[in-house]
Scaffold this motif. Structure first.
Motif, PDB file in Angstrom:
ATOM      1  N   LEU A   1      -1.344   2.342   0.054  1.00  0.00           N
ATOM      2  CA  LEU A   1      -0.349   3.242   0.698  1.00  0.00           C
ATOM      3  C   LEU A   1       0.507   3.615  -0.729  1.00  0.00           C
ATOM      4  O   LEU A   1       1.137   2.849  -1.176  1.00  0.00           O
ATOM      5  CB  LEU A   1       0.487   2.492   1.721  1.00  0.00           C
ATOM      6  N   ALA A   2       0.560   4.865  -0.893  1.00  0.00           N
ATOM      7  CA  ALA A   2       1.343   5.479  -2.122  1.00  0.00           C
ATOM      8  C   ALA A   2       2.785   5.082  -1.837  1.00  0.00           C
ATOM      9  O   ALA A   2       3.471   4.758  -3.017  1.00  0.00           O
ATOM     10  CB  ALA A   2       1.206   6.996  -2.160  1.00  0.00           C
ATOM     11  N   CYS A   3       3.201   4.960  -0.755  1.00  0.00           N
ATOM     12  CA  CYS A   3       4.763   4.668  -0.556  1.00  0.00           C
ATOM     13  C   CYS A   3       5.091   3.425  -0.709  1.00  0.00           C
ATOM     14  O   CYS A   3       6.301   2.726  -0.962  1.00  0.00           O
ATOM     15  CB  CYS A   3       5.019   5.046   1.051  1.00  0.00           C
ATOM     16  N   GLN A   4       4.003   2.342  -0.773  1.00  0.00           N
ATOM     17  CA  GLN A   4       4.360   0.858  -1.247  1.00  0.00           C
ATOM     18  C   GLN A   4       3.946   0.704  -2.665  1.00  0.00           C
ATOM     19  O   GLN A   4       4.251  -0.452  -3.136  1.00  0.00           O
ATOM     20  CB  GLN A   4       3.494   0.111  -0.215  1.00  0.00           C
ATOM     21  N   LEU A   5       3.824   1.649  -3.564  1.00  0.00           N
ATOM     22  CA  LEU A   5       3.210   1.333  -4.876  1.00  0.00           C
ATOM     23  C   LEU A   5       4.321   1.927  -5.828  1.00  0.00           C
ATOM     24  O   LEU A   5       4.749   3.013  -5.572  1.00  0.00           O
ATOM     25  CB  LEU A   5       1.799   2.113  -5.343  1.00  0.00           C
ATOM     26  N   TRP A   6       4.587   1.099  -6.632  1.00  0.00           N
ATOM     27  CA  TRP A   6       5.685   1.504  -7.828  1.00  0.00           C
ATOM     28  C   TRP A   6       4.873   1.388  -9.071  1.00  0.00           C
ATOM     29  O   TRP A   6       4.335   0.362  -9.591  1.00  0.00           O
ATOM     30  CB  TRP A   6       6.917   0.313  -7.970  1.00  0.00           C
ATOM     31  N   ILE A   7       4.794   2.796  -9.812  1.00  0.00           N
ATOM     32  CA  ILE A   7       3.948   2.729 -10.624  1.00  0.00           C
ATOM     33  C   ILE A   7       4.472   2.563 -11.956  1.00  0.00           C
ATOM     34  O   ILE A   7       5.309   2.961 -12.268  1.00  0.00           O
ATOM     35  CB  ILE A   7       3.466   4.411 -10.811  1.00  0.00           C
ATOM     36  N   GLU A   8       3.515   1.376 -12.764  1.00  0.00           N
ATOM     37  CA  GLU A   8       3.989   0.866 -13.878  1.00  0.00           C
ATOM     38  C   GLU A   8       2.962   1.317 -15.110  1.00  0.00           C
ATOM     39  O   GLU A   8       3.284   0.981 -16.277  1.00  0.00           O
ATOM     40  CB  GLU A   8       4.228  -0.494 -13.852  1.00  0.00           C
ATOM     41  N   HIS A   9       1.797   1.492 -14.653  1.00  0.00           N
ATOM     42  CA  HIS A   9       0.701   1.898 -15.578  1.00  0.00           C
ATOM     43  C   HIS A   9      -0.013   3.121 -15.146  1.00  0.00           C
ATOM     44  O   HIS A   9       0.021   3.562 -14.154  1.00  0.00           O
ATOM     45  CB  HIS A   9      -0.183   0.844 -15.582  1.00  0.00           C
TER      46      HIS A   9
ATOM     47  N   GLY B   1       5.666   2.730   5.161  1.00  0.00           N
ATOM     48  CA  GLY B   1       4.476   1.754   5.298  1.00  0.00           C
ATOM     49  C   GLY B   1       4.158   1.708   6.838  1.00  0.00           C
ATOM     50  O   GLY B   1       3.411   0.802   7.226  1.00  0.00           O
ATOM     51  N   LYS B   2       4.838   2.600   7.551  1.00  0.00           N
ATOM     52  CA  LYS B   2       4.333   2.442   9.078  1.00  0.00           C
ATOM     53  C   LYS B   2       3.317   3.575   9.556  1.00  0.00           C
ATOM     54  O   LYS B   2       2.822   3.143  10.707  1.00  0.00           O
ATOM     55  CB  LYS B   2       5.851   2.778   9.898  1.00  0.00           C
ATOM     56  N   CYS B   3       3.114   4.480   8.839  1.00  0.00           N
ATOM     57  CA  CYS B   3       2.382   5.489   9.393  1.00  0.00           C
ATOM     58  C   CYS B   3       1.011   5.692   8.710  1.00  0.00           C
ATOM     59  O   CYS B   3      -0.125   6.169   9.161  1.00  0.00           O
ATOM     60  CB  CYS B   3       2.865   6.861   9.453  1.00  0.00           C
ATOM     61  N   ALA B   4       0.818   5.508   7.513  1.00  0.00           N
ATOM     62  CA  ALA B   4      -0.417   5.275   6.626  1.00  0.00           C
ATOM     63  C   ALA B   4      -0.951   6.751   6.278  1.00  0.00           C
ATOM     64  O   ALA B   4      -1.951   6.945   5.934  1.00  0.00           O
ATOM     65  CB  ALA B   4      -1.598   4.694   7.076  1.00  0.00           C
ATOM     66  N   SER B   5       0.135   7.773   6.581  1.00  0.00           N
ATOM     67  CA  SER B   5      -0.245   9.002   6.058  1.00  0.00           C
ATOM     68  C   SER B   5      -0.372   9.164   4.567  1.00  0.00           C
ATOM     69  O   SER B   5      -1.025  10.088   4.179  1.00  0.00           O
ATOM     70  CB  SER B   5       0.755  10.142   6.512  1.00  0.00           C
ATOM     71  N   CYS B   6       0.130   8.625   3.716  1.00  0.00           N
ATOM     72  CA  CYS B   6      -0.170   8.405   2.455  1.00  0.00           C
ATOM     73  C   CYS B   6      -1.148   7.668   1.786  1.00  0.00           C
ATOM     74  O   CYS B   6      -1.183   7.576   0.546  1.00  0.00           O
ATOM     75  CB  CYS B   6       1.357   8.225   1.691  1.00  0.00           C
ATOM     76  N   ALA B   7      -2.092   7.412   2.590  1.00  0.00           N
ATOM     77  CA  ALA B   7      -3.190   6.471   2.281  1.00  0.00           C
ATOM     78  C   ALA B   7      -3.935   7.189   1.141  1.00  0.00           C
ATOM     79  O   ALA B   7      -4.436   8.311   1.348  1.00  0.00           O
ATOM     80  CB  ALA B   7      -4.095   6.230   3.148  1.00  0.00           C
ATOM     81  N   CYS B   8      -4.205   6.502  -0.054  1.00  0.00           N
ATOM     82  CA  CYS B   8      -4.961   7.079  -1.122  1.00  0.00           C
ATOM     83  C   CYS B   8      -5.989   6.108  -1.585  1.00  0.00           C
ATOM     84  O   CYS B   8      -5.762   4.864  -1.660  1.00  0.00           O
ATOM     85  CB  CYS B   8      -4.137   7.421  -2.345  1.00  0.00           C
ATOM     86  N   ARG B   9      -6.936   6.597  -2.073  1.00  0.00           N
ATOM     87  CA  ARG B   9      -8.051   5.832  -2.809  1.00  0.00           C
ATOM     88  C   ARG B   9      -7.829   5.799  -4.256  1.00  0.00           C
ATOM     89  O   ARG B   9      -7.450   6.709  -4.953  1.00  0.00           O
ATOM     90  CB  ARG B   9      -9.531   6.329  -2.571  1.00  0.00           C
ATOM     91  N   VAL B  10      -7.775   4.428  -4.538  1.00  0.00           N
ATOM     92  CA  VAL B  10      -7.515   4.337  -6.176  1.00  0.00           C
ATOM     93  C   VAL B  10      -8.635   4.395  -6.747  1.00  0.00           C
ATOM     94  O   VAL B  10      -9.810   3.491  -6.600  1.00  0.00           O
ATOM     95  CB  VAL B  10      -6.565   2.802  -6.291  1.00  0.00           C
ATOM     96  N   VAL B  11      -8.773   5.634  -7.748  1.00  0.00           N
ATOM     97  CA  VAL B  11      -9.908   5.673  -8.391  1.00  0.00           C
ATOM     98  C   VAL B  11     -10.092   4.842  -9.746  1.00  0.00           C
ATOM     99  O   VAL B  11     -10.931   4.572 -10.292  1.00  0.00           O
ATOM    100  CB  VAL B  11     -10.229   7.164  -8.947  1.00  0.00           C
TER     101      VAL B  11
END
Length: 103
Positions: A81-89, A44-54
């Motif tokens: 940030l994808a690195c901060q998301l734990w996918i459950e759905h 969560g330090k660089c924001a390289s993994c930023a994604c838009r949630v569609v």
């Protein structure tokens, strides 16, 4: 198992992941079905993994302090940030190319 749809550069990738999966962690250990996810630090330090949630954003927890710091106003546009998301759905994410420096 949650279904992840990942869009990048006009291509779409779809796959199932185990519940409580972090996409960046899986990518780092080469157990991720979408090889085109852009990421770097995973903390969560660089924001390289930023994604838009569609789709599926309503199932996610609120942004944490790292996402608020790195994304700022982009949170209002649906970025996480994808690195901060734990996918459950089920979720659909889109990651475009980074804008050129100075843009």
């Amino acid at each position: 198992m949650p279904v992840v749809v990942f869009r990048r550069n006009g291509e779409s990738y779809r796959g199932e992941v185990k519940e409580n999966t972090n996409l960046v962690v899986r990518a780092g250990i080469r157990q991720f079905p979408f090889p085109h996810l852009r990421y770097e630090c995973g903390m969560g330090k660089c924001a390289s993994c930023a994604c838009r949630v569609v789709a599926g954003g309503e199932q996610l927890p609120p942004p944490n302090w790292k996402e608020k710091k790195q994304l700022g106003e982009r949170l209002d546009a649906g970025f996480r940030l994808a690195c901060q998301l734990w996918i459950e759905h089920d979720i659909e994410l889109e990651q475009d190319e980074l804008p050129a420096a100075g843009s």
